[in-house]
Scaffold this motif. Structure first.
Motif, mmCIF file in Angstrom:
data_model
loop_
_atom_site.group_PDB
_atom_site.id
_atom_site.type_symbol
_atom_site.label_atom_id
_atom_site.label_comp_id
_atom_site.label_asym_id
_atom_site.label_seq_id
_atom_site.Cartn_x
_atom_site.Cartn_y
_atom_site.Cartn_z
ATOM 1 N N ALA A 148 0.837 -1.208 0.000
ATOM 2 C CA ALA A 148 0.000 0.000 0.000
ATOM 3 C C ALA A 148 0.867 1.251 0.000
ATOM 4 N N ILE A 149 1.928 1.254 0.802
ATOM 5 C CA ILE A 149 2.810 2.437 0.836
ATOM 6 C C ILE A 149 3.417 2.683 -0.542
ATOM 7 N N MET A 150 3.876 1.614 -1.158
ATOM 8 C CA MET A 150 4.514 1.744 -2.472
ATOM 9 C C MET A 150 3.543 2.391 -3.475
ATOM 10 N N ASN A 151 2.275 2.011 -3.387
ATOM 11 C CA ASN A 151 1.237 2.576 -4.247
ATOM 12 C C ASN A 151 0.913 4.017 -3.877
ATOM 13 N N GLN A 152 0.965 4.303 -2.566
ATOM 14 C CA GLN A 152 0.383 5.551 -2.063
ATOM 15 C C GLN A 152 1.365 6.710 -1.996
ATOM 16 N N VAL A 153 2.661 6.414 -1.873
ATOM 17 C CA VAL A 153 3.628 7.516 -1.815
ATOM 18 C C VAL A 153 3.506 8.410 -3.057
ATOM 19 N N PRO A 154 3.458 7.836 -4.283
ATOM 20 C CA PRO A 154 3.299 8.738 -5.442
ATOM 21 C C PRO A 154 1.947 9.446 -5.473
ATOM 22 N N LEU A 155 0.934 8.870 -4.783
ATOM 23 C CA LEU A 155 -0.391 9.515 -4.780
ATOM 24 C C LEU A 155 -0.410 10.802 -3.945
ATOM 25 N N GLN A 156 0.631 11.032 -3.142
ATOM 26 C CA GLN A 156 0.706 12.319 -2.428
ATOM 27 C C GLN A 156 0.868 13.468 -3.425
ATOM 28 N N ARG A 157 1.272 13.133 -4.663
ATOM 29 C CA ARG A 157 1.412 14.157 -5.705
ATOM 30 C C ARG A 157 0.413 13.921 -6.835
ATOM 31 N N THR A 158 -0.666 13.195 -6.532
ATOM 32 C CA THR A 158 -1.689 12.997 -7.563
ATOM 33 C C THR A 158 -2.330 14.354 -7.879
ATOM 34 N N SER A 159 -2.928 14.491 -9.062
ATOM 35 C CA SER A 159 -3.348 15.835 -9.499
ATOM 36 C C SER A 159 -4.606 16.354 -8.791
ATOM 37 N N TYR A 160 -5.373 15.486 -8.137
ATOM 38 C CA TYR A 160 -6.592 15.978 -7.468
ATOM 39 C C TYR A 160 -6.266 16.339 -6.007
ATOM 40 N N GLY A 161 -6.393 17.620 -5.658
ATOM 41 C CA GLY A 161 -5.943 18.146 -4.373
ATOM 42 C C GLY A 161 -6.440 17.390 -3.139
ATOM 43 N N PRO A 162 -7.767 17.175 -2.993
ATOM 44 C CA PRO A 162 -8.244 16.506 -1.770
ATOM 45 C C PRO A 162 -7.675 15.090 -1.608
ATOM 46 N N TYR A 163 -7.472 14.379 -2.718
ATOM 47 C CA TYR A 163 -6.922 13.020 -2.650
ATOM 48 C C TYR A 163 -5.449 13.084 -2.228
ATOM 49 N N ALA A 164 -4.710 14.007 -2.842
ATOM 50 C CA ALA A 164 -3.283 14.140 -2.536
ATOM 51 C C ALA A 164 -3.088 14.469 -1.053
ATOM 52 N N ARG A 165 -3.898 15.390 -0.539
ATOM 53 C CA ARG A 165 -3.718 15.801 0.861
ATOM 54 C C ARG A 165 -4.095 14.683 1.822
ATOM 55 N N ALA A 166 -5.137 13.915 1.473
ATOM 56 C CA ALA A 166 -5.507 12.772 2.330
ATOM 57 C C ALA A 166 -4.345 11.779 2.397
ATOM 58 N N MET A 167 -3.644 11.609 1.275
ATOM 59 C CA MET A 167 -2.573 10.607 1.222
ATOM 60 C C MET A 167 -1.371 10.965 2.077
ATOM 61 N N VAL A 168 -1.151 12.254 2.328
ATOM 62 C CA VAL A 168 0.028 12.651 3.104
ATOM 63 C C VAL A 168 -0.042 12.037 4.504
ATOM 64 N N ARG A 169 -1.190 12.204 5.147
ATOM 65 C CA ARG A 169 -1.324 11.650 6.489
ATOM 66 C C ARG A 169 -1.404 10.127 6.456
ATOM 67 N N ILE A 170 -2.117 9.606 5.494
ATOM 68 C CA ILE A 170 -2.270 8.151 5.401
ATOM 69 C C ILE A 170 -0.901 7.484 5.260
ATOM 70 N N CYS A 171 -0.037 8.060 4.447
ATOM 71 C CA CYS A 171 1.287 7.439 4.234
ATOM 72 C C CYS A 171 2.094 7.374 5.528
ATOM 73 N N LYS A 172 2.001 8.418 6.347
ATOM 74 C CA LYS A 172 2.730 8.393 7.627
ATOM 75 C C LYS A 172 2.250 7.220 8.466
ATOM 76 N N GLU A 173 0.927 7.025 8.509
ATOM 77 C CA GLU A 173 0.392 5.945 9.340
ATOM 78 C C GLU A 173 0.694 4.576 8.736
ATOM 79 N N GLU A 174 0.675 4.484 7.410
ATOM 80 C CA GLU A 174 0.973 3.193 6.778
ATOM 81 C C GLU A 174 2.398 2.742 7.098
ATOM 82 N N SER A 175 3.317 3.685 7.252
ATOM 83 C CA SER A 175 4.680 3.227 7.511
ATOM 84 C C SER A 175 4.776 2.658 8.930
ATOM 85 N N PHE A 176 3.997 3.199 9.870
ATOM 86 C CA PHE A 176 3.908 2.554 11.198
ATOM 87 C C PHE A 176 3.315 1.152 11.055
ATOM 88 N N HIS A 177 2.315 1.001 10.223
ATOM 89 C CA HIS A 177 1.682 -0.316 10.048
ATOM 90 C C HIS A 177 2.676 -1.338 9.504
#
Ligand code: FE2
Ligand code: FE2
Length: 329
Positions: A148-177
């Motif tokens: 999931a992290i591998m998929n989601q790290v590039p999504l922090q720069r996806t072109s749709y703003g609300p999705y990109a911003r959601a991914m920033v926090r999600i990625c931090k938590e996924e690395s703890f997981h």
């Protein structure tokens, strides 16, 4: 926080042709790496693709809570139980951020949940595999959250703003997981021979389904080119899968476990690992809803929704009372 925008954003007629000037301006903004925001003009196909992708992602987060929730009462120590509980709560939070992001595109959360429960919406194939022993919880954290992290790290720069911003926090938590899963397996491989065997068994069952999480191969992924052009995706399925294999092989070596792939070997010329053929027939069968525990997962999800009705009703009643008090004040 985005739901008040829903009515204004209600999607226009999907059959209507796109205005060429608006389309050109949109493509120029995307090419310049600008974020597209909910009130901005966007092509219907962009809105549809994102609604599908973000809602599938949200569904995966909340369906993913189910196999792990089954193990909460069987965690071997208080520490492991607290870690697992925190992780599952994080996944619920990820679902909430993502449903909110998807709602900004004009589909309500209720519609998305209804599509999931009616079997019209997809979620990650990985959650249709059973969790048979405690080491599976480690393998899920290490491999499933790792993929999931591998998929989601590039999504922090996806072109749709609300999705990109959601991914920033999600990625931090996924690395703890991912780390907690690896730590769990490290404890098991350092334990008794039986515990190490459980860890190997879990790896044998979760390795191939984890590689399938990146989706079909690029030559059979018709929407990929469009998604890359609109910068919804930044890397292709096969590129991400390769990165995951390359990152995971040394981690398996450190655990002293063997990846269940006799064709896995370092390719000096490519600077990457070659890996064996993925069973795509199995992947497409799981996508069609024929996964080993697909029915059980959906039954549990619908039951969780029904059992939670009183909470939603109570929250709505409380909100109505607060609104009445505000109006009277
Ligand atoms: Fe998550
Ligand atoms: Fe996670």
């Amino acid at each position: 926080m985005y739901t008040t925008e829903l009515d204004k954003n209600r999607a226009p007629d999907p059959a209507a042709p796109e205005d060429p000037a608006l389309l050109a301006a949109f493509e120029a903004r995307v090419a310049a790496d600008e974020f597209i925001e909910p009130k901005d003009w966007m092509p219907q196909a962009y809105r549809r693709t994102l609604t599908r992708q973000i809602s599938q992602h949200a569904h995966s987060e909340i369906v993913g809570m189910l196999p792990e929730g089954n193990w909460l009462t069987r965690a071997p120590s208080l520490k492991r139980k607290a870690i697992l509980l925190a992780k599952i709560q994080d996944e619920g939070g990820h679902g909430l951020y993502l449903y909110c992001a998807a709602e900004t595109l004009g589909t309500s959360r209720e519609e998305m949940i209804e599509a999931l429960h009616a079997g019209r919406a997809k979620y990650s194939t990985i959650f249709n595999y059973p969790t048979l022993n405690w080491a599976d919880i480690g393998a899920i954290g290490w491999l499933v959250d790792g993929a999931a992290i591998m998929n989601q790290v590039p999504l922090q720069r996806t072109s749709y703003g609300p999705y990109a911003r959601a991914m920033v926090r999600i990625c931090k938590e996924e690395s703890f997981h991912q780390r907690q899963g690896y730590d769990l397996l490290l404890a098991m491989v350092r334990g008794t021979p039986e515990q190490k065997a459980m860890a190997q068994d879990a790896l044998n069952r979760w390795w191939w389904p984890s590689l399938m999480m990146f989706g079909p191969p690029d030559d059979n992924s018709p929407n990929s080119a469009q998604s890359i052009r609109w910068r919804i995706k930044r890397e292709t399925n096969d590129e991400l899968r390769q990165k995951f294999v390359d990152a995971t092989v040394p981690q398996a070596q450190l655990l002293g476990l063997t990846l269940p792939d006799p064709d896995l070997k370092w390719n000096e010329a490519r600077g990457s690992y070659d890996y064996g053929a993925i069973n795509w027939d199995e992947f497409y069968a799981v996508v069609r809803g024929e996964g080993p525990v697909a029915r059980e997962r959906m039954r549990a999800r619908r039951k969780a929704w029904d059992d939670g009705a009183w909470v939603r009703e109570a929250a709505a009643a409380y909100e109505a009372k607060q609104a009445a008090n505000r109006a009277a004040a």
